[in-house]
Design an enzyme around this catalytic site. Structure first.
Site, PDB file in Angstrom:
ATOM      1  N   ILE A  39       3.572   7.927 -82.905  1.00 49.38           N
ATOM      2  CA  ILE A  39       3.043   9.009 -83.747  1.00 49.38           C
ATOM      3  C   ILE A  39       1.920   8.436 -84.612  1.00 49.38           C
ATOM      4  O   ILE A  39       2.169   7.581 -85.461  1.00 49.38           O
ATOM      5  CB  ILE A  39       4.132   9.609 -84.661  1.00 49.38           C
ATOM      6  N   ARG A  40       0.717   8.877 -84.383  1.00 55.40           N
ATOM      7  CA  ARG A  40      -0.452   8.315 -85.097  1.00 55.40           C
ATOM      8  C   ARG A  40      -0.296   6.790 -85.200  1.00 55.40           C
ATOM      9  O   ARG A  40      -0.411   6.205 -86.272  1.00 55.40           O
ATOM     10  CB  ARG A  40      -0.611   8.935 -86.491  1.00 55.40           C
ATOM     11  N   CYS A  42       5.817   1.179 -87.209  1.00 57.57           N
ATOM     12  CA  CYS A  42       4.632   2.014 -87.405  1.00 57.57           C
ATOM     13  C   CYS A  42       3.918   1.689 -88.726  1.00 57.57           C
ATOM     14  O   CYS A  42       3.373   0.597 -88.846  1.00 57.57           O
ATOM     15  CB  CYS A  42       5.010   3.486 -87.266  1.00 57.57           C
ATOM     16  N   HIS A  56       8.221   4.330 -82.921  1.00 53.74           N
ATOM     17  CA  HIS A  56       9.324   4.693 -83.829  1.00 53.74           C
ATOM     18  C   HIS A  56      10.684   4.601 -83.131  1.00 53.74           C
ATOM     19  O   HIS A  56      11.164   5.604 -82.590  1.00 53.74           O
ATOM     20  CB  HIS A  56       9.144   6.145 -84.305  1.00 53.74           C
ATOM     21  N   GLU A  72       3.022   6.603 -94.432  1.00 53.14           N
ATOM     22  CA  GLU A  72       1.587   6.382 -94.637  1.00 53.14           C
ATOM     23  C   GLU A  72       1.440   5.007 -95.284  1.00 53.14           C
ATOM     24  O   GLU A  72       1.894   4.799 -96.417  1.00 53.14           O
ATOM     25  CB  GLU A  72       1.032   7.497 -95.526  1.00 53.14           C
ATOM     26  N   SER A  73       0.817   4.101 -94.563  1.00 51.28           N
ATOM     27  CA  SER A  73       0.810   2.709 -95.023  1.00 51.28           C
ATOM     28  C   SER A  73       0.107   2.522 -96.371  1.00 51.28           C
ATOM     29  O   SER A  73       0.489   1.658 -97.158  1.00 51.28           O
ATOM     30  CB  SER A  73       0.185   1.805 -93.964  1.00 51.28           C
ATOM     31  N   GLU A 107      13.559   4.597 -84.290  1.00 49.81           N
ATOM     32  CA  GLU A 107      14.601   5.372 -84.966  1.00 49.81           C
ATOM     33  C   GLU A 107      14.624   6.826 -84.510  1.00 49.81           C
ATOM     34  O   GLU A 107      15.555   7.557 -84.811  1.00 49.81           O
ATOM     35  CB  GLU A 107      14.430   5.294 -86.494  1.00 49.81           C
TER      36      GLU A 107
END
Ligand code: GLN
Length: 198
Positions: A141-142, A86, A177, A55-56, A179
């Protein structure tokens, strides 16, 4: 001699990134030691840095509180590589169009957080990436999308015409993502291909 890779570990897919860096290093004949970064004073000892998703808003707050933000700026100013994915991409940007995210400004892009909305929360798409021979399985993802790129920014990949992977000097940012798939080629592109070219 092994390379020291720091994974910012305030939140996010830390162990997956650690595995991807080590595996990418093996492919390129480099041994990699991974350190998790949770407080100030560690980044200056790192050769490579990784900013995972999460969450940034939370990540940017913790980076500022621990003084890691200034250390990352110094790392980039010294020309050392960074892969930001992300939420990590959002944090490195010049502008996140959201006052709750205090961005680092080390990657000259403007991003739209949660650009896909709830309709398209997460999905996987094969995308063409500059420098990779075969399409990369990108997991979103989002995910943020990149709205604007500065002059010095190279777009490495697009999804439906919008930039989703970019490079500016030593910093590579992806809205997906890398990873989360068993494919370390983006880590290779961000870290080892660049080192080999020096
Ligand atoms: N949209 C999230 C944010 O704003 C990022 C999502 C992710 O990292 N998977 O921080």
């Amino acid at each position: 001699m092994s390379l020291r890779a720091g994974v910012v570990a305030v939140q996010g897919d830390v162990s997956e990134h650690a595995e991807a860096i080590v595996s990418s290093g093996e492919r390129h004949g480099e041994s990699v030691e991974v350190i998790e970064i949770r407080s100030g004073g560690v980044v200056p000892d790192c050769d490579l840095l990784l900013l995972p998703g999460g969450e940034s808003t939370t990540i940017s707050r913790l980076l500022a509180r621990e003084g890691i933000d200034a250390e990352i700026r110094d790392h980039v100013a010294a020309g050392k590589p960074v892969l930001a994915t992300c939420a990590g991409l959002i944090v490195t940007a010049t502008d996140a169009n959201d006052e709750r995210v205090d961005t680092l400004g080390v990657l000259d892009v403007t991003v739209d957080r949660n650009a896909f909305g709830r309709q398209r929360d997460s999905f996987e798409a094969g995308i063409e990436v500059a420098g990779l021979a075969e399409p990369f399985p990108a997991v979103f993802i989002r995910a943020p999308l990149i709205d604007e790129v500065g002059e010095g920014v190279e777009v490495l990949a697009r999804w439906e015409g919008r930039p989703v992977a970019v490079r500016e000097g030593p910093v590579v940012g992806t809205s997906f993502h890398p990873e989360l798939t068993d494919d370390p080629r983006i880590h290779g592109l961000a870290f080892f291909d660049a080192l080999a070219a020096e």
